[in-house]
Design an enzyme around this catalytic site. Structure first.
Site, PDB file in Angstrom:
ATOM      1  N   THR A 330       0.842  -1.188   0.000  1.00 26.31           N
ATOM      2  CA  THR A 330       0.000   0.000   0.000  1.00 26.31           C
ATOM      3  C   THR A 330       0.880   1.241   0.000  1.00 26.31           C
ATOM      4  O   THR A 330       1.911   1.270   0.670  1.00 26.31           O
ATOM      5  CB  THR A 330      -0.957   0.016   1.221  1.00 26.31           C
ATOM      6  OG1 THR A 330      -1.764   1.205   1.181  1.00 26.31           O
ATOM      7  CG2 THR A 330      -0.199  -0.017   2.535  1.00 26.31           C
ATOM      8  N   HIS A 382       2.480 -11.714  14.164  1.00 32.34           N
ATOM      9  CA  HIS A 382       3.560 -12.280  14.965  1.00 32.34           C
ATOM     10  C   HIS A 382       3.311 -13.750  15.300  1.00 32.34           C
ATOM     11  O   HIS A 382       4.221 -14.460  15.765  1.00 32.34           O
ATOM     12  CB  HIS A 382       3.708 -11.479  16.264  1.00 32.34           C
ATOM     13  CG  HIS A 382       5.119 -11.390  16.749  1.00 32.34           C
ATOM     14  ND1 HIS A 382       6.072 -12.343  16.440  1.00 32.34           N
ATOM     15  CD2 HIS A 382       5.751 -10.467  17.530  1.00 32.34           C
ATOM     16  CE1 HIS A 382       7.222 -12.006  17.005  1.00 32.34           C
ATOM     17  NE2 HIS A 382       7.058 -10.879  17.669  1.00 32.34           N
TER      18      HIS A 382
END
Length: 411
Positions: A330, A382
């Protein structure tokens, strides 16, 4: 003979859609493949065209109705196009205005409201797609002070005497100190975007790591070869996004966990790089996907992104083009963003954020130099990507961009 007007066939990922606009009313003549209805889904606005020449005989599903795949929206009477021509003999005085009204592009709700208020559609400027007159246009016109003189003779005082319209007219003419609010429902696309973003923040262990890249080498390469590139590739311009996609593809090869996704208790490692490129539109953010980006050259990437941008602006992207993807890029820099923390695009595990190129003083070999720098941000899940891999992935992109020859040599 009657032909059914059916909703498009939705893919498995889309359950239903909402009718946004009918471009034709009952009794209006239509030509084959002429736009009839716009149906908004969670991902894109789909256009339904006329299956045959004829006249709209019936509208079964109106604006705002929820429809399912291949559901019947209305019916067309084939060959029955002569009906509108009978109006002149029955109402000579209104012939010119009624015929003109038929030729004006207006939403059914707008036509109905204009008739109720005695307004001439020819005097109203449409703000919808392709100049379409919307219900809001009629309301704004009715509320404007200049609307009264242009209203037809049968109801000259109607526009100025209407009391219920100030809520809509407030944005047009607001008194000093007045506190105005306007409540509008979310579009399906905006609601879906909100749902996905909220889900991403609540269902992933999202973390963002940052780095910065010296854009001088890429800018010098682009400046040197952009004219030759454009000439050789039939008008395709050389931009920055192509370099970032190529760098990301190479980095994804080195760190397959960044290109993976979680499915239940399994980790799915993708042996290909389908890179989504976030595109901003008036209706919201969409992410079309460059399939098998690892096999694309710079020209293919640049032309593909440009095509996505043009068709996203015109609402022409297909659902299949925005489905899937293993990684997303993006670019908030086009709007002036200097730094941000992009949100994941589930089920993907990482997203790269590009930002504005800004000249900053940097220490180079003990000397201070002014360099065009860009902050990079990598948001990642994560649960599947360790901090070490995320940092090294971002460093790999930085190294590839600061020495573009590495992209070609894959080192």
């Amino acid at each position: 003979m009657t032909t059914e007007i059916k909703a498009p066939t939705f893919p498995e990922s889309v359950q239903d859609g909402t009718i946004v606009t009918w471009h034709k009313q009952v009794g209006e003549a239509v030509s084959r493949d002429e736009l009839l209805v716009e149906v908004e889904t969670d991902k894109v606005v789909l256009e339904v065209v006329a299956p045959a020449d004829g006249t709209v005989a019936e509208i079964i599903k109106g604006e705002g109705d929820v429809v399912e795949s291949n559901e019947v929206l209305g019916k067309i009477s084939e060959g029955a196009v002569a009906a509108p021509a009978a109006e002149p003999s029955s109402a000579p005085a209104a012939t010119s205005s009624s015929v003109a009204a038929e030729d004006i592009k207006a939403a059914p709700a707008a036509r109905k409201l204009a008739q109720e208020k005695g307004l001439d559609l020819a005097s109203i400027t449409g703000t919808g797609k392709g100049g379409l007159i919307t219900k809001a246009d009629v309301q704004a016109f009715d509320a404007a002070p200049a609307a009264a003189p242009s209203a037809p003779a049968p109801a000259p005082s109607a526009p100025s005497a209407k009391a219920p319209t100030p809520a809509v007219s407030a944005p047009v003419e607001v008194a000093a100190g007045e506190r105005v609010e306007k409540r509008v429902p979310m579009t399906r696309l905006r609601a879906r975007i909100a749902e996905r973003l909220l889900d991403a923040t609540q269902s992933t262990a999202m973390l963002t790591t940052f780095n910065e890249v010296n854009m001088a080498p890429v800018m010098a390469l682009r400046s040197k070869y952009k004219d030759q590139f454009e000439k050789h590739h039939n008008g395709t311009r050389l931009g920055f996004m192509g370099f970032f996609v190529k760098a990301a593809v190479e980095a994804l090869r080195r760190f397959p966990a960044v290109n993976a996704s979680i499915d239940g208790k399994d980790i799915v490692y993708h042996g290909y790089q389908d890179v989504g490129v976030a595109v901003s539109t008036e209706k919201g953010l969409v992410v079309p996907v460059l399939r098998n980006a690892e096999n694309l050259g710079l020209a293919d990437i640049e032309s593909g992104i440009r095509d996505f941008g043009l068709r996203a602006r015109d609402g022409k992207l297909g659902i299949e083009e925005m489905t899937g993807g293993t990684f997303t890029i993006t670019n908030g820099g086009v709007f002036g963003s200097l730094l941000s923390t992009p949100i994941l695009n589930p089920p993907q595990s990482a997203i790269l954020g590009m930002h504005k190129i800004q000249e900053r003083p940097m220490a180079v070999n003990g000397e201070v130099k002014v360099l065009p720098m860009m902050y990079l941000a990598l948001s990642y899940d994560h649960r599947i990507i360790d901090g070490k891999d995320a940092v090294q992935f971002l460093v790999a992109i930085k190294d590839l961009l600061e020495d573009p020859a590495r992209i070609l040599l894959e080192i």
